[in-house]
Design a protein around this motif. Structure first.
Motif, PDB file in Angstrom:
ATOM      1  N   SER A  94      47.932  21.783 -46.874  1.00 53.31           N
ATOM      2  CA  SER A  94      48.685  21.482 -47.894  1.00 53.31           C
ATOM      3  C   SER A  94      47.915  21.613 -49.398  1.00 53.31           C
ATOM      4  O   SER A  94      48.282  21.997 -50.290  1.00 53.31           O
ATOM      5  N   GLY A  95      46.534  20.839 -49.093  1.00 52.28           N
ATOM      6  CA  GLY A  95      45.588  21.108 -50.506  1.00 52.28           C
ATOM      7  C   GLY A  95      45.336  22.784 -50.686  1.00 52.28           C
ATOM      8  O   GLY A  95      45.203  22.925 -51.876  1.00 52.28           O
ATOM      9  N   ALA A  96      45.288  23.656 -49.575  1.00 52.68           N
ATOM     10  CA  ALA A  96      45.039  25.121 -49.738  1.00 52.68           C
ATOM     11  C   ALA A  96      46.308  25.725 -50.457  1.00 52.68           C
ATOM     12  O   ALA A  96      45.982  26.772 -51.401  1.00 52.68           O
ATOM     13  N   ARG A  97      47.121  25.256 -49.943  1.00 51.67           N
ATOM     14  CA  ARG A  97      48.466  25.944 -50.306  1.00 51.67           C
ATOM     15  C   ARG A  97      48.724  25.507 -51.996  1.00 51.67           C
ATOM     16  O   ARG A  97      49.188  26.207 -52.691  1.00 51.67           O
ATOM     17  N   ALA A  98      48.228  24.311 -52.394  1.00 57.69           N
ATOM     18  CA  ALA A  98      48.538  23.820 -53.751  1.00 57.69           C
ATOM     19  C   ALA A  98      47.492  24.712 -54.758  1.00 57.69           C
ATOM     20  O   ALA A  98      47.639  25.029 -55.779  1.00 57.69           O
ATOM     21  N   HIS A  99      46.116  25.008 -54.282  1.00 58.49           N
ATOM     22  CA  HIS A  99      45.084  25.567 -55.102  1.00 58.49           C
ATOM     23  C   HIS A  99      44.485  26.561 -54.048  1.00 58.49           C
ATOM     24  O   HIS A  99      43.516  26.428 -53.511  1.00 58.49           O
ATOM     25  N   SER A 102      40.016  29.754 -51.516  1.00 62.36           N
ATOM     26  CA  SER A 102      39.345  31.020 -51.334  1.00 62.36           C
ATOM     27  C   SER A 102      37.955  31.151 -51.725  1.00 62.36           C
ATOM     28  O   SER A 102      37.275  31.655 -51.142  1.00 62.36           O
ATOM     29  N   ALA A 103      37.864  30.418 -52.811  1.00 61.70           N
ATOM     30  CA  ALA A 103      36.311  30.270 -53.490  1.00 61.70           C
ATOM     31  C   ALA A 103      35.480  29.356 -52.371  1.00 61.70           C
ATOM     32  O   ALA A 103      34.143  29.814 -52.283  1.00 61.70           O
ATOM     33  N   LEU A 104      36.066  28.356 -51.845  1.00 66.98           N
ATOM     34  CA  LEU A 104      35.125  27.519 -50.958  1.00 66.98           C
ATOM     35  C   LEU A 104      34.951  28.526 -49.686  1.00 66.98           C
ATOM     36  O   LEU A 104      33.695  28.390 -49.214  1.00 66.98           O
ATOM     37  N   VAL A 105      36.001  29.026 -49.314  1.00 66.54           N
ATOM     38  CA  VAL A 105      35.675  29.798 -47.905  1.00 66.54           C
ATOM     39  C   VAL A 105      34.646  30.987 -48.244  1.00 66.54           C
ATOM     40  O   VAL A 105      33.781  31.028 -47.349  1.00 66.54           O
ATOM     41  N   LEU A 106      34.965  31.667 -49.231  1.00 67.94           N
ATOM     42  CA  LEU A 106      33.867  32.676 -49.559  1.00 67.94           C
ATOM     43  C   LEU A 106      32.409  31.954 -49.924  1.00 67.94           C
ATOM     44  O   LEU A 106      31.494  32.635 -49.219  1.00 67.94           O
ATOM     45  N   GLY A 107      32.391  31.002 -50.367  1.00 63.60           N
ATOM     46  CA  GLY A 107      30.950  30.224 -50.519  1.00 63.60           C
ATOM     47  C   GLY A 107      30.456  29.779 -49.447  1.00 63.60           C
ATOM     48  O   GLY A 107      29.309  30.109 -49.161  1.00 63.60           O
TER      49      GLY A 107
END
Length: 83
Positions: free
Chosen positions: A42-47, A52-57
């Protein structure tokens, strides 16, 4: 078609004895993991940009760490060939 009254195969009620010990702990842990996974989704859906920046990092960090560990393991080897 099958008669709906004859489809009583399978247990759909609650068990007579409540789980104890390891079973109770496993069920509790599974429920906690489900709650945390839902919170992350739900946090990923909201932001989505932040997610995606956290996963890429994290991917870049893991790649860099793997590269450095791979390079350091080859530096310790003595190069006896071609001498």
């Amino acid at each position: 078609m099958a008669d709906k009254q004859n489809l009583n195969a399978g247990f759909t009620g609650t068990p007579a004895e409540q789980p104890e010990g390891l079973t109770k702990a496993a069920i509790s842990a599974a429920d906690g993991v489900k709650r945390e996974a839902y919170a992350v989704v739900s946090g990923a859906r909201a932001h989505p940009q932040t997610a995606s920046a956290l996963v890429l990092g994290a991917g870049i960090l893991a790649f860099g760490l793997g590269y450095l560990l791979g390079r350091s393991s080859t530096d310790n080897m003595t190069r006896r060939y071609w001498r």
